[in-house]
Design an enzyme around this catalytic site. Structure first.
Site, PDB file in Angstrom:
ATOM      1  N   ASP A 108     -32.680  24.769  42.105  1.00 47.30           N
ATOM      2  CA  ASP A 108     -32.029  23.688  41.353  1.00 47.30           C
ATOM      3  C   ASP A 108     -32.495  23.786  39.909  1.00 47.30           C
ATOM      4  O   ASP A 108     -33.369  24.584  39.575  1.00 47.30           O
ATOM      5  CB  ASP A 108     -32.409  22.318  41.958  1.00 47.30           C
ATOM      6  CG  ASP A 108     -33.911  22.100  41.958  1.00 47.30           C
ATOM      7  OD1 ASP A 108     -34.427  21.625  40.940  1.00 47.30           O
ATOM      8  OD2 ASP A 108     -34.581  22.453  42.951  1.00 47.30           O
ATOM      9  N   GLU A 168     -38.464  27.748  56.073  1.00 49.90           N
ATOM     10  CA  GLU A 168     -38.684  29.065  55.463  1.00 49.90           C
ATOM     11  C   GLU A 168     -39.785  29.810  56.198  1.00 49.90           C
ATOM     12  O   GLU A 168     -39.698  31.004  56.456  1.00 49.90           O
ATOM     13  CB  GLU A 168     -39.160  28.907  54.016  1.00 49.90           C
ATOM     14  CG  GLU A 168     -38.096  28.699  53.008  1.00 49.90           C
ATOM     15  CD  GLU A 168     -38.742  28.551  51.640  1.00 49.90           C
ATOM     16  OE1 GLU A 168     -38.812  29.549  50.934  1.00 49.90           O
ATOM     17  OE2 GLU A 168     -39.193  27.445  51.311  1.00 49.90           O
ATOM     18  N   GLY A 209     -37.649  24.394  40.779  1.00 50.41           N
ATOM     19  CA  GLY A 209     -36.609  23.932  39.862  1.00 50.41           C
ATOM     20  C   GLY A 209     -36.741  24.680  38.542  1.00 50.41           C
ATOM     21  O   GLY A 209     -37.845  24.868  38.027  1.00 50.41           O
ATOM     22  N   ILE A 255     -39.027  17.093  40.339  1.00 48.98           N
ATOM     23  CA  ILE A 255     -38.460  16.836  39.008  1.00 48.98           C
ATOM     24  C   ILE A 255     -36.937  16.856  39.105  1.00 48.98           C
ATOM     25  O   ILE A 255     -36.345  17.884  39.447  1.00 48.98           O
ATOM     26  CB  ILE A 255     -38.945  17.908  37.991  1.00 48.98           C
ATOM     27  CG1 ILE A 255     -40.474  18.005  37.981  1.00 48.98           C
ATOM     28  CG2 ILE A 255     -38.381  17.619  36.603  1.00 48.98           C
ATOM     29  CD1 ILE A 255     -41.209  16.754  37.574  1.00 48.98           C
ATOM     30  N   MET A 265     -44.430  22.225  43.465  1.00 49.11           N
ATOM     31  CA  MET A 265     -45.419  21.201  43.789  1.00 49.11           C
ATOM     32  C   MET A 265     -46.713  21.729  44.409  1.00 49.11           C
ATOM     33  O   MET A 265     -47.522  20.933  44.876  1.00 49.11           O
ATOM     34  CB  MET A 265     -44.774  20.155  44.720  1.00 49.11           C
ATOM     35  CG  MET A 265     -43.606  19.443  44.064  1.00 49.11           C
ATOM     36  SD  MET A 265     -42.726  18.282  45.142  1.00 49.11           S
ATOM     37  CE  MET A 265     -43.997  17.086  45.480  1.00 49.11           C
ATOM     38  N   GLU A 266     -46.910  23.045  44.418  1.00 46.56           N
ATOM     39  CA  GLU A 266     -48.099  23.571  45.117  1.00 46.56           C
ATOM     40  C   GLU A 266     -48.817  24.724  44.416  1.00 46.56           C
ATOM     41  O   GLU A 266     -50.045  24.875  44.564  1.00 46.56           O
ATOM     42  CB  GLU A 266     -47.707  24.079  46.528  1.00 46.56           C
ATOM     43  CG  GLU A 266     -47.173  23.033  47.476  1.00 46.56           C
ATOM     44  CD  GLU A 266     -45.674  22.777  47.316  1.00 46.56           C
ATOM     45  OE1 GLU A 266     -44.998  23.618  46.671  1.00 46.56           O
ATOM     46  OE2 GLU A 266     -45.184  21.751  47.810  1.00 46.56           O
TER      47      GLU A 266
HETATM   48  N1  ADE Z   1     -39.103  22.573  44.256  1.00 47.23           N
HETATM   49  C1  ADE Z   1     -37.811  22.927  44.168  1.00 47.23           C
HETATM   50  N2  ADE Z   1     -37.186  22.240  43.203  1.00 47.23           N
HETATM   51  C2  ADE Z   1     -38.112  21.422  42.654  1.00 47.23           C
HETATM   52  C3  ADE Z   1     -38.074  20.452  41.623  1.00 47.23           C
HETATM   53  N3  ADE Z   1     -36.949  20.188  40.980  1.00 47.23           N
HETATM   54  N4  ADE Z   1     -39.223  19.792  41.336  1.00 47.23           N
HETATM   55  C4  ADE Z   1     -40.359  20.052  42.026  1.00 47.23           C
HETATM   56  N5  ADE Z   1     -40.447  20.940  43.018  1.00 47.23           N
HETATM   57  C5  ADE Z   1     -39.334  21.631  43.338  1.00 47.23           C
END
Ligand code: ADE
Length: 250
Positions: free
Chosen positions: A217, A13, A79, A172, A193-194
């Protein structure tokens, strides 16, 4: 003069965003590449954050301390947790929270040690600016961003949401985990996650920031399968278009 830091959670990206830069120079610090240049007339520094809260903390701190960025944008995927959010939708942060922070019984669950708060607000002006940029792109049509094939493959009809984003050092991908986070933090729209780590760095340094996340997702048992395909076919193009449009509006 404004000097905008742009961090992304996926290398591909960020490569797309780097392609927008002119007058580029690359600086390497701590196994990270920072590309300094301009997008349109705006001075920018672009870097891959790397994954997880610690990695992103290091990268955000370097952007502020070494490159004197005046604002920080974080762009990436997430997510979905909230009902109704679909793959391809975009969430811009109102507040960030760390869903895996738990220093009980010393302090309440999710509270940031010594900061006496659970949530960190993103900057309202930057959040509004990012929202306007995404709104423009949606109005122009998602086909313009990703091409017709990806629109069909992923059934894309993006909507923009503003809301809470939760971060933790976990991908997750189970109903059990997503429902646990939702039951404890019911206002959270999506997980990644950030973002909350970058928010904490920005809070401490007094740097305005916002986080822009595309839903890749639904953070359930399908999460891992959908993820890789989505990055290649959709997320890269979204990031490039969103950053380009933000810089046009600055
Ligand atoms: N980034 C994209 N999808 C994610 C998920 N399901 N959990 C954590 N970080 C993500």
């Amino acid at each position: 003069m404004r000097n905008i830091g742009i961090l992304g959670a996926m290398a591909q990206e960020i490569d797309e965003v780097k392609a927008l830069l002119t007058e580029k120079t690359t600086v390497k610090i701590a196994n990270r590449e920072f590309v300094v240049g301009k997008i349109g007339n705006v001075r920018c520094v672009v870097a891959f954050s790397k994954w997880g809260k610690v990695a992103a903390t290091i990268t955000a701190t370097l952007l502020i301390q070494e490159f004197a960025v005046t604002d920080l944008l974080f762009i990436g995927t997430a997510g979905a947790l909230a009902d109704g959010l679909k793959v391809g939708d975009i969430v811009i942060s109102k507040r960030l929270v760390q869903h895996d922070l738990d220093a009980r019984p010393i302090i309440p669950r999710f509270e940031l040690p010594l900061l006496n708060r659970v949530y960190i607000d993103s900057d309202p002006d930057l959040t509004e600016l990012a929202g306007r940029a995404v709104g423009n792109l949606i109005e122009r049509g998602v086909e313009d961003m990703v091409g017709e094939e990806a629109v069909k493959d992923f059934n894309l009809a993006p909507k923009l949401y503003f809301g809470d984003i939760a971060s933790g050092d976990q991908f997750i991908n189970s109903d059990e985990k997503r429902n646990e986070i939702l039951s404890l933090l019911p206002d959270v729209q999506c997980v990644e996650m950030e973002g909350a780590a970058v928010a904490q760095v920005c809070l401490e340094f007094g740097t305005p920031f916002t986080v822009i996340r595309t839903i890749s997702d639904t953070a359930d048992h399908n999460a891992r399968i959908d993820f890789g395909k989505f990055i290649v076919e959709v997320a890269n193009a979204y990031s490039r278009a969103i950053v380009g449009e933000i810089m046009r509006l600055v």
